[in-house]
Motif scaffolding. Structure first.
Motif, mmCIF file in Angstrom:
data_model
loop_
_atom_site.group_PDB
_atom_site.id
_atom_site.type_symbol
_atom_site.label_atom_id
_atom_site.label_comp_id
_atom_site.label_asym_id
_atom_site.label_seq_id
_atom_site.Cartn_x
_atom_site.Cartn_y
_atom_site.Cartn_z
ATOM 1 N N ARG A 58 6.076 -5.708 -12.543
ATOM 2 C CA ARG A 58 5.178 -5.334 -13.643
ATOM 3 C C ARG A 58 4.243 -4.176 -13.278
ATOM 4 N NH1 ARG A 58 1.806 -10.599 -14.754
ATOM 5 N NH2 ARG A 58 3.870 -11.489 -14.398
ATOM 6 N N ASN A 59 4.037 -3.966 -11.988
ATOM 7 C CA ASN A 59 3.117 -2.907 -11.558
ATOM 8 C C ASN A 59 3.835 -1.636 -11.108
ATOM 9 O OD1 ASN A 59 0.436 -3.803 -11.947
ATOM 10 N ND2 ASN A 59 0.708 -5.302 -10.316
ATOM 11 N N ALA A 60 5.087 -1.494 -11.476
ATOM 12 C CA ALA A 60 5.852 -0.317 -11.061
ATOM 13 C C ALA A 60 5.573 0.871 -11.986
ATOM 14 C CB ALA A 60 7.342 -0.639 -11.034
ATOM 15 N N TYR A 61 4.301 1.255 -12.037
ATOM 16 C CA TYR A 61 3.900 2.436 -12.804
ATOM 17 C C TYR A 61 2.614 2.972 -12.198
ATOM 18 C CZ TYR A 61 0.398 -0.557 -15.068
ATOM 19 O OH TYR A 61 -0.653 -1.399 -15.313
ATOM 20 N N LEU A 62 2.315 4.227 -12.495
ATOM 21 C CA LEU A 62 1.122 4.873 -11.963
ATOM 22 C C LEU A 62 -0.018 4.788 -12.964
ATOM 23 C CD1 LEU A 62 2.717 8.135 -10.496
ATOM 24 C CD2 LEU A 62 2.406 5.914 -9.372
ATOM 25 N N SER A 63 -1.238 4.708 -12.445
ATOM 26 C CA SER A 63 -2.447 4.740 -13.271
ATOM 27 C C SER A 63 -3.252 5.992 -12.926
ATOM 28 C CB SER A 63 -3.305 3.492 -13.023
ATOM 29 O OG SER A 63 -2.618 2.313 -13.401
ATOM 30 N N ASP A 64 -4.011 6.501 -13.896
ATOM 31 C CA ASP A 64 -4.716 7.765 -13.684
ATOM 32 C C ASP A 64 -6.221 7.578 -13.487
ATOM 33 O OD1 ASP A 64 -5.494 7.056 -16.209
ATOM 34 O OD2 ASP A 64 -4.842 8.913 -17.182
ATOM 35 N N GLY A 65 -6.652 6.359 -13.122
ATOM 36 C CA GLY A 65 -8.082 6.099 -12.986
ATOM 37 C C GLY A 65 -8.755 6.943 -11.924
ATOM 38 N N VAL A 66 -8.099 7.179 -10.805
ATOM 39 C CA VAL A 66 -8.700 7.988 -9.746
ATOM 40 C C VAL A 66 -8.928 9.410 -10.245
ATOM 41 C CG1 VAL A 66 -8.373 8.984 -7.446
ATOM 42 C CG2 VAL A 66 -7.759 6.595 -7.869
ATOM 43 N N ARG A 67 -7.937 9.971 -10.885
ATOM 44 C CA ARG A 67 -8.060 11.343 -11.397
ATOM 45 C C ARG A 67 -9.109 11.408 -12.504
ATOM 46 N NH1 ARG A 67 -3.555 11.587 -13.410
ATOM 47 N NH2 ARG A 67 -2.398 12.004 -11.497
ATOM 48 N N GLU A 68 -9.129 10.400 -13.374
ATOM 49 C CA GLU A 68 -10.085 10.387 -14.482
ATOM 50 C C GLU A 68 -11.525 10.358 -13.986
ATOM 51 O OE1 GLU A 68 -11.571 7.278 -17.971
ATOM 52 O OE2 GLU A 68 -9.601 7.007 -17.054
ATOM 53 N N VAL A 69 -11.787 9.521 -12.980
ATOM 54 C CA VAL A 69 -13.164 9.326 -12.526
ATOM 55 C C VAL A 69 -13.577 10.359 -11.489
ATOM 56 C CG1 VAL A 69 -14.747 7.708 -11.388
ATOM 57 C CG2 VAL A 69 -13.059 6.859 -13.032
ATOM 58 N N LEU A 70 -12.683 10.677 -10.557
ATOM 59 C CA LEU A 70 -13.050 11.539 -9.428
ATOM 60 C C LEU A 70 -12.639 12.993 -9.618
ATOM 61 C CD1 LEU A 70 -12.118 9.143 -6.464
ATOM 62 C CD2 LEU A 70 -14.323 9.405 -7.641
ATOM 63 N N GLY A 71 -11.772 13.254 -10.582
ATOM 64 C CA GLY A 71 -11.350 14.629 -10.824
ATOM 65 C C GLY A 71 -10.432 15.174 -9.758
ATOM 66 N N ARG A 72 -9.733 14.309 -9.041
ATOM 67 C CA ARG A 72 -8.777 14.742 -8.009
ATOM 68 C C ARG A 72 -7.630 13.739 -7.948
ATOM 69 N NH1 ARG A 72 -9.038 11.097 -4.025
ATOM 70 N NH2 ARG A 72 -11.018 10.185 -3.352
ATOM 71 N N GLU A 73 -6.580 14.112 -7.217
ATOM 72 C CA GLU A 73 -5.446 13.218 -7.037
ATOM 73 C C GLU A 73 -5.816 12.099 -6.051
ATOM 74 O OE1 GLU A 73 -2.393 13.309 -8.601
ATOM 75 O OE2 GLU A 73 -3.502 14.753 -9.822
ATOM 76 N N PRO A 74 -5.247 10.920 -6.224
ATOM 77 C CA PRO A 74 -5.476 9.864 -5.245
ATOM 78 C C PRO A 74 -4.822 10.184 -3.905
ATOM 79 C CG PRO A 74 -3.863 9.167 -6.894
ATOM 80 C CD PRO A 74 -4.404 10.486 -7.350
ATOM 81 N N ARG A 75 -5.335 9.593 -2.856
ATOM 82 C CA ARG A 75 -4.771 9.793 -1.524
ATOM 83 C C ARG A 75 -3.351 9.230 -1.459
ATOM 84 N NH1 ARG A 75 -10.266 8.626 -0.555
ATOM 85 N NH2 ARG A 75 -11.302 10.021 0.951
ATOM 86 N N ASP A 76 -2.477 9.949 -0.762
ATOM 87 C CA ASP A 76 -1.085 9.521 -0.639
ATOM 88 C C ASP A 76 -0.937 8.468 0.456
ATOM 89 O OD1 ASP A 76 1.751 10.271 -1.592
ATOM 90 O OD2 ASP A 76 1.945 10.205 0.585
ATOM 91 N N PHE A 77 0.069 7.624 0.315
ATOM 92 C CA PHE A 77 0.320 6.575 1.298
ATOM 93 C C PHE A 77 0.580 7.160 2.676
ATOM 94 C CE2 PHE A 77 2.814 3.385 3.548
ATOM 95 C CZ PHE A 77 2.121 2.218 3.278
ATOM 96 N N ALA A 78 1.232 8.320 2.724
ATOM 97 C CA ALA A 78 1.529 8.940 4.014
ATOM 98 C C ALA A 78 0.253 9.300 4.765
ATOM 99 C CB ALA A 78 2.396 10.183 3.816
ATOM 100 N N GLU A 79 -0.784 9.721 4.040
ATOM 101 C CA GLU A 79 -2.070 10.023 4.673
ATOM 102 C C GLU A 79 -2.648 8.777 5.323
ATOM 103 O OE1 GLU A 79 -6.593 11.472 3.428
ATOM 104 O OE2 GLU A 79 -4.903 11.838 2.063
ATOM 105 N N PHE A 80 -2.616 7.669 4.582
ATOM 106 C CA PHE A 80 -3.080 6.394 5.132
ATOM 107 C C PHE A 80 -2.270 6.000 6.370
ATOM 108 C CE2 PHE A 80 -1.248 2.099 5.152
ATOM 109 C CZ PHE A 80 -2.310 1.390 5.718
ATOM 110 N N ALA A 81 -0.938 6.094 6.287
ATOM 111 C CA ALA A 81 -0.084 5.682 7.398
ATOM 112 C C ALA A 81 -0.335 6.530 8.634
ATOM 113 C CB ALA A 81 1.389 5.759 6.980
ATOM 114 N N ASN A 82 -0.457 7.827 8.461
ATOM 115 C CA ASN A 82 -0.672 8.714 9.615
ATOM 116 C C ASN A 82 -2.027 8.468 10.269
ATOM 117 O OD1 ASN A 82 1.822 10.064 9.493
ATOM 118 N ND2 ASN A 82 1.072 11.466 7.920
ATOM 119 N N GLU A 83 -3.059 8.306 9.458
ATOM 120 C CA GLU A 83 -4.386 8.071 10.015
ATOM 121 C C GLU A 83 -4.453 6.728 10.741
ATOM 122 O OE1 GLU A 83 -7.276 8.469 6.960
ATOM 123 O OE2 GLU A 83 -6.947 10.625 6.693
#
Length: 279
Positions: free
Chosen positions: A245-270
């Motif tokens: 049921r959650n296999a879709y994207l939401s735009d809340g991060v972009r709506e509130v912060l005015g930028r793209e959300p952080r990618d999973f790869a960034e989290f994994a690398n850090e």
């Protein structure tokens, strides 16, 4: 809100030593807010209403995160009671962390709305940090295997730093987000198998993912000492929430912060760079 106004704002952060609360506290302090930590270490207990007033009194706002889950059987009653007490003490601005797609969370959200507070609900997708903190970590670290009830469904794993930034932004933007339910997710869909593969590449290890039925994962939790009633709740939760049921994207991060959300790869690398998944 001006910087001076933000600096005069005191926000209560429940679960301040936990996975989400600690990041909300950090983001709030970075934004110039005064943070009042609310956790058991500071004498606050969600299950003991006599501990609430001292934490709430004199604050301007509060971030609410309920353990162990916003859809837990006792969550709606507790959140509703705390929200009403907060309003009575003059703390009208409340932000609740909820779970995207979780029907069991809806009564808790309704209890917040009915409290008379100036409320905002932030519904988050599955956290990226669930792979680096909490019960899923040890299997990856020790045996190189994640055994979990995630099947092959896709999830838009969201970075908790984005969740925290959204929470703080909603608190410091006046009435702009009052009465709204915001949905936040990461920027792309991944299965648990794909997520583990990305973690493996970042960590330089061969990691595997083994999907199991929810009831089998529940047996593992019981073996770890999780109480039977909590096991039963989690099994039902995973069976419903991890059905695609959650296999879709939401735009809340972009709506509130005015930028793209952080990618999973960034989290994994850090996280890999910090040695999270080293054996």
């Amino acid at each position: 809100m001006t910087q001076n106004t933000a600096q005069r704002m005191t926000v209560v952060v429940t679960g301040a030593s936990g996975r989400t609360g600690s990041r909300v506290a950090q983001a709030a302090e970075a934004a110039g807010l005064t943070v009042r930590a609310a956790s058991r270490a500071q004498g606050f207990d969600w299950h003991d209403g006599s501990t609430w007033a001292d934490v709430l009194r004199g604050a301007d706002a509060a971030y609410l995160v309920y353990p162990s889950d916003v859809g837990a059987p006792d969550a709606a009653e507790a959140v509703g009671r705390l929200a009403r007490e907060a309003v009575a003490l003059g703390v009208r601005r409340l932000v609740l962390l909820s779970s995207r797609g979780e029907e069991r969370a809806l009564p808790t959200e309704e209890a917040l709305r009915a409290s008379g507070a100036d409320w905002t609900v932030v519904r988050a997708a599955w956290f990226a940090q669930n792979f680096s903190e909490g019960p899923l970590v040890e299997g990856l670290r020790q045996s190189g295997e994640l055994v979990f009830a995630g099947g092959e469904v896709q999830e838009p794993f969201v970075d908790l730093r984005d969740v925290a930034d959204v929470v703080v932004k909603t608190l410091t933007e006046g009435d702009r987000y009052v009465g709204k339910a915001l949905e936040v997710s990461g920027p792309r869909l991944l299965t648990f198998r794909e997520a583990v593969a990305e973690i493996g590449r970042a960590a330089g290890r061969e990691l595997t993912y083994t999907p199991v039925p929810a009831h089998q994962y529940g047996e593992q939790l019981a073996g770890f000492g999780v109480p039977p009633e909590e096991v039963a709740f989690l099994v039902e939760l995973f069976e419903s929430l991890l059905d695609g049921r959650n296999a879709y994207l939401s735009d809340g991060v972009r709506e509130v912060l005015g930028r793209e959300p952080r990618d999973f790869a960034e989290f994994a690398n850090e996280s890999a760079g910090a040695g999270v998944w080293k054996a």
